[in-house]
Design a protein around this motif. Structure first.
Motif, PDB file in Angstrom:
ATOM      1  N   SER B  57       0.805  -1.226   0.000  1.00  0.00           N
ATOM      2  CA  SER B  57       0.000   0.000   0.000  1.00  0.00           C
ATOM      3  C   SER B  57       0.837   1.274   0.000  1.00  0.00           C
ATOM      4  N   ALA B  58       2.097   1.185   0.417  1.00  0.00           N
ATOM      5  CA  ALA B  58       2.925   2.389   0.501  1.00  0.00           C
ATOM      6  C   ALA B  58       3.518   2.791  -0.849  1.00  0.00           C
ATOM      7  N   TYR B  59       3.345   1.947  -1.862  1.00  0.00           N
ATOM      8  CA  TYR B  59       4.016   2.198  -3.139  1.00  0.00           C
ATOM      9  C   TYR B  59       3.010   2.636  -4.199  1.00  0.00           C
ATOM     10  N   ARG B  60       3.452   3.532  -5.062  1.00  0.00           N
ATOM     11  CA  ARG B  60       2.589   3.999  -6.153  1.00  0.00           C
ATOM     12  C   ARG B  60       2.411   2.880  -7.174  1.00  0.00           C
ATOM     13  N   TRP B  61       1.174   2.606  -7.497  1.00  0.00           N
ATOM     14  CA  TRP B  61       0.890   1.570  -8.486  1.00  0.00           C
ATOM     15  C   TRP B  61       0.861   2.177  -9.882  1.00  0.00           C
ATOM     16  N   GLU B  62       1.547   1.517 -10.799  1.00  0.00           N
ATOM     17  CA  GLU B  62       1.454   1.917 -12.208  1.00  0.00           C
ATOM     18  C   GLU B  62       0.973   0.713 -12.999  1.00  0.00           C
ATOM     19  N   ASP B  63       0.024   0.932 -13.885  1.00  0.00           N
ATOM     20  CA  ASP B  63      -0.412  -0.191 -14.723  1.00  0.00           C
ATOM     21  C   ASP B  63       0.631  -0.526 -15.776  1.00  0.00           C
ATOM     22  N   ASP B  64       1.416   0.483 -16.135  1.00  0.00           N
ATOM     23  CA  ASP B  64       2.367   0.310 -17.235  1.00  0.00           C
ATOM     24  C   ASP B  64       3.813   0.289 -16.693  1.00  0.00           C
ATOM     25  N   PRO B  65       4.544  -0.810 -16.933  1.00  0.00           N
ATOM     26  CA  PRO B  65       5.936  -0.863 -16.489  1.00  0.00           C
ATOM     27  C   PRO B  65       6.756   0.323 -16.998  1.00  0.00           C
ATOM     28  N   MET B  66       6.393   0.842 -18.178  1.00  0.00           N
ATOM     29  CA  MET B  66       7.101   1.995 -18.739  1.00  0.00           C
ATOM     30  C   MET B  66       7.055   3.191 -17.795  1.00  0.00           C
ATOM     31  N   ALA B  67       5.934   3.353 -17.125  1.00  0.00           N
ATOM     32  CA  ALA B  67       5.782   4.485 -16.200  1.00  0.00           C
ATOM     33  C   ALA B  67       6.727   4.315 -15.007  1.00  0.00           C
ATOM     34  N   VAL B  68       6.944   3.071 -14.580  1.00  0.00           N
ATOM     35  CA  VAL B  68       7.900   2.804 -13.497  1.00  0.00           C
ATOM     36  C   VAL B  68       9.321   3.068 -13.991  1.00  0.00           C
ATOM     37  N   ALA B  69       9.589   2.562 -15.191  1.00  0.00           N
ATOM     38  CA  ALA B  69      10.950   2.646 -15.733  1.00  0.00           C
ATOM     39  C   ALA B  69      11.412   4.088 -15.910  1.00  0.00           C
ATOM     40  N   THR B  70      10.486   4.995 -16.142  1.00  0.00           N
ATOM     41  CA  THR B  70      10.870   6.362 -16.491  1.00  0.00           C
ATOM     42  C   THR B  70      10.464   7.397 -15.440  1.00  0.00           C
ATOM     43  N   ALA B  71       9.955   6.927 -14.308  1.00  0.00           N
ATOM     44  CA  ALA B  71       9.455   7.875 -13.300  1.00  0.00           C
ATOM     45  C   ALA B  71      10.590   8.739 -12.751  1.00  0.00           C
ATOM     46  N   ASN B  72      10.290   9.980 -12.504  1.00  0.00           N
ATOM     47  CA  ASN B  72      11.302  10.915 -11.981  1.00  0.00           C
ATOM     48  C   ASN B  72      11.790  10.532 -10.585  1.00  0.00           C
ATOM     49  N   ASP B  73      10.952   9.839  -9.840  1.00  0.00           N
ATOM     50  CA  ASP B  73      11.335   9.500  -8.467  1.00  0.00           C
ATOM     51  C   ASP B  73      11.867   8.066  -8.350  1.00  0.00           C
ATOM     52  N   VAL B  74      12.374   7.551  -9.452  1.00  0.00           N
ATOM     53  CA  VAL B  74      12.984   6.220  -9.444  1.00  0.00           C
ATOM     54  C   VAL B  74      14.452   6.345  -9.861  1.00  0.00           C
ATOM     55  N   ASP B  75      15.360   5.778  -9.050  1.00  0.00           N
ATOM     56  CA  ASP B  75      16.782   5.763  -9.420  1.00  0.00           C
ATOM     57  C   ASP B  75      17.181   4.463 -10.103  1.00  0.00           C
ATOM     58  N   VAL B  76      16.568   3.379  -9.650  1.00  0.00           N
ATOM     59  CA  VAL B  76      16.921   2.053 -10.184  1.00  0.00           C
ATOM     60  C   VAL B  76      15.645   1.349 -10.623  1.00  0.00           C
TER      61      VAL B  76
END
Lengths: 429, 429
Positions: B57-76
């Motif tokens: 529940s603490a993590y933002r859900w994205e339906d699209d892996p692309m959104a995770v891969a390119t999110a500004n708040d993701v380093d890895v």
């Protein structure tokens, strides 16, 4: 740091010469893998005139390791002098203060002064790496500090002195007593100048203390390792243990318990068909158990020119690649002094008794074990070996070391023993 | 990079959930060991509603892996989607272009597109790490790229598909034929959705191709791996091999020869008392031989939530520690395309024949082997099993694969065989 990585090597024994040879043979490979040439600038050893199996003419000779450790044209000081104090320690400290990183294979020094040296290195922003200090060519330091970094380590075990394992396996295969094989090992040059370092379990104990520190995030504490060597392991016990499906190994075990950190290096029985049980000759093995990874087994040559030099090179390569890590995997100031704990984790035990051949002897033994709260898993009575004594083997169910100590102290008082009882822990591996 | 290391995880199957659990359970430990908190920012998986064994529940859900891969708040970007193309590849490329480092467990993708992805990552100054792609929790990638960096690797071998090893050892222990144990494995959930990935040797072949690249500094080339699965391994062969002191393993072997790079994944015989021979069930083992270190054996769980997640974490920890390495241990532009070579290194072979029970049959077989230049080390003839055919086992001296091929093709023409001959290579391990 220059675009080269420039090494100063002190100590040109087996390992030092092995390092020189790899650097000469694999200059291209190392440069490809690290992105920079790795070169040797200065060298030092006790005897300049000694005939060595490598061309050293391109390197500046220094009579004093200190001159290598502090030279302006050295980036990494490679300490292969050995010794748990004196020039090894002094030169490492001097190198750190002079802004050098340090690579060493010196287990004794790290086991006794690791915390002090790590603290100094980290204050100065330097690294000390020591893959070669434990289990020769087996990459156990890296595995524990890096590969298992996501795990809480539950237990570390290992056979980490090849000479002891050689002696124990050779006793079994040749059917020879300890003294004869010890003498063989001495003639083969397998023993340290002071052989108690090997057969007394001290060298292996140094290694275990280092692994414990990394495994449990504690300050290295060699003095808290319970150590027993292999001197009292008899060919009789090796044979009887084999009869019951076990091998005898000089086994190190470290585990954190609610009472504190248990560290022991002692002859133990392990199942003959386990990876540890199957380990023959001078080969080493380290077993690490992590909460996520389960059990990882690492096996390879624990000593010798090539394997140990390979480990030294892995450290040099990491420094060339600018990998900078706290000495024991986390900052030395963060490491806690662990409460040392005597072994209390229960285990099965092997007990060998030489009983007098008279009625009721076995009953008296059973009574003592019962009084100690020890229950018997298996018992085997052998034929009368010499008409006066009867060998009896007992494998107990899991019991505490205290209960075993009580039984071993009490048994002679029964008056039915022909000789002192022998007990060995059966480690679950 | 922020003072946190912020992860985006795509794929929440067994491994993904394992990674989440470790990060939740060991937040303190990881922060101590890396000097910074490791947190999860965004997650993605195919089915949001699926019941998963972790609090997400603490993590933002994205339906699209692309959104995770390119999110500004993701380093890895942690890619655990799987698949040798499609969204796995696209999202990794997008992450690299967006300035993220990548951790993946995707052996198929690396085996087929590793060179392309490594080149891209290195052009962009990013790292891709993949310890979990080969042999689960066993730290073999790190051992080869780092610990053995001072060695020229001579040979890499391994049992790297736990399902196949489970099937082979279960066939022997239960005395069941292949089909029955295959069905058991399917019911236990041990098989991939497409089981030929496992039993056809493809998954293990992917892993071998990756190891070859690191071992020999060559471009990963899965298509050059000679692959044979375990489908034709019969309970008869397992029993007969055991009779002769061998076990049958799906064994990968890669070695550089003057003719080129040999890579093969196939059922082989190995001595029953070797570390590889003793490997039971789903456990994996990798054996690496270096010119200095000699033989290193690494053993552990090759799959499963904990072990695989442990390997993913080791990669994440390295990135948190700012360890930056070329993807395959040296820059991708430096890796050479190896000349693929069919297996030509000589070996002993096991040949099983069902001979017609008539005079002179054995002589005809011996003549064919002799004509092929194959000399016999041991031969064993079994009793008439059904009155019409006689099982005969042959263990040859070292011979070439070409000679064996010639013999196997020629033997049926003798007219004395009751069924096609079976041949298996005996690998020296």
């Amino acid at each position: 740091m220059s675009s080269h990585l420039r090494l100063g090597i002190a100590g040109l024994g087996t390992v030092g010469i092995g390092v020189v040879k790899i650097i000469q043979r694999h200059a291209d490979l190392l440069s490809k893998r690290t992105g920079k040439p790795i070169t040797i600038t200065a060298i030092s050893a006790r005897d300049r005139m000694k005939n060595r199996d490598a061309d050293l003419s391109a390197y500046r000779w220094e009579d004093d390791p200190m001159a290598v450790a502090t030279a302006n044209d050295v980036d990494v000081y490679v300490e292969l002098v050995g010794g748990d104090n004196g020039i090894a320690k002094d030169s490492i400290e001097a190198a750190l203060r002079a802004g050098k990183d340090v690579v060493t294979a010196n287990k004794a020094l790290l086991a006794l002064h690791g915390q002090e040296l790590a603290t100094l290195a980290e204050e100065l922003g330097r690294v000390i790496r020591f893959e070669a200090a434990v289990a020769g060519g087996i990459p156990v330091i890296k595995a524990m500090t890096e590969s298992l970094a996501g795990n809480e380590v539950k237990r570390v075990m290992g056979v980490m002195n090849g000479t002891c394992n050689y002696i124990l396996t050779r006793m079994e295969s040749a059917g020879l007593p300890y003294d004869a094989v010890f003498e063989e090992a001495r003639q083969l040059g397998y023993l340290e100048a002071d052989p108690t370092l090997d057969v007394g379990g001290i060298d292996a104990g140094h290694k275990l203390a280092i692994l414990s520190s990394i495994a449990f995030g504690t300050q290295v504490n060699f003095n808290a390792v319970e150590i027993e060597g292999i001197e009292r392991v008899s060919i009789d016990d090796i044979r009887r243990a084999a009869d019951m499906g076990y091998k005898i190994k000089l086994l190190g075990v470290a585990q954190m318990t609610p009472r504190g950190l248990e560290q022991r290096m002692s002859p133990c029985l392990v199942p003959a068909d386990s990876p540890l049980g199957q380990l023959m000759g001078g080969t080493n093995m380290v077993v690490v158990e992590g909460d996520s990874v389960g059990q990882i087994v690492l096996r390879g040559a624990g000593a010798g020119e090539g394997p140990t030099a390979s480990a030294v090179l892995s450290d040099i390569v990491e420094i060339a690649r600018d990998v900078r890590m706290p000495v024991f995997g986390q900052p030395a100031v963060q490491l806690k002094a662990a409460q040392p704990a005597r072994t209390a984790v229960p285990a099965a035990y092997y007990i060998r008794l030489e009983l007098q051949d008279k009625p009721g002897a076995l009953a008296k033994v059973a009574t003592v074990l019962g009084d100690a709260g020890i229950s018997i898993d298996r018992m085997r009575q052998y034929g009368h070996s010499d008409g006066s004594s009867v060998p009896v083997l007992v494998v107990t169910h899991k019991t505490t070391p205290d209960a075993i100590d009580y039984a071993i102290e009490t048994l002679p008082g029964t008056g039915v023993l022909q000789s002192d009882p022998v007990e060995l822990r059966i480690e679950e591996v």
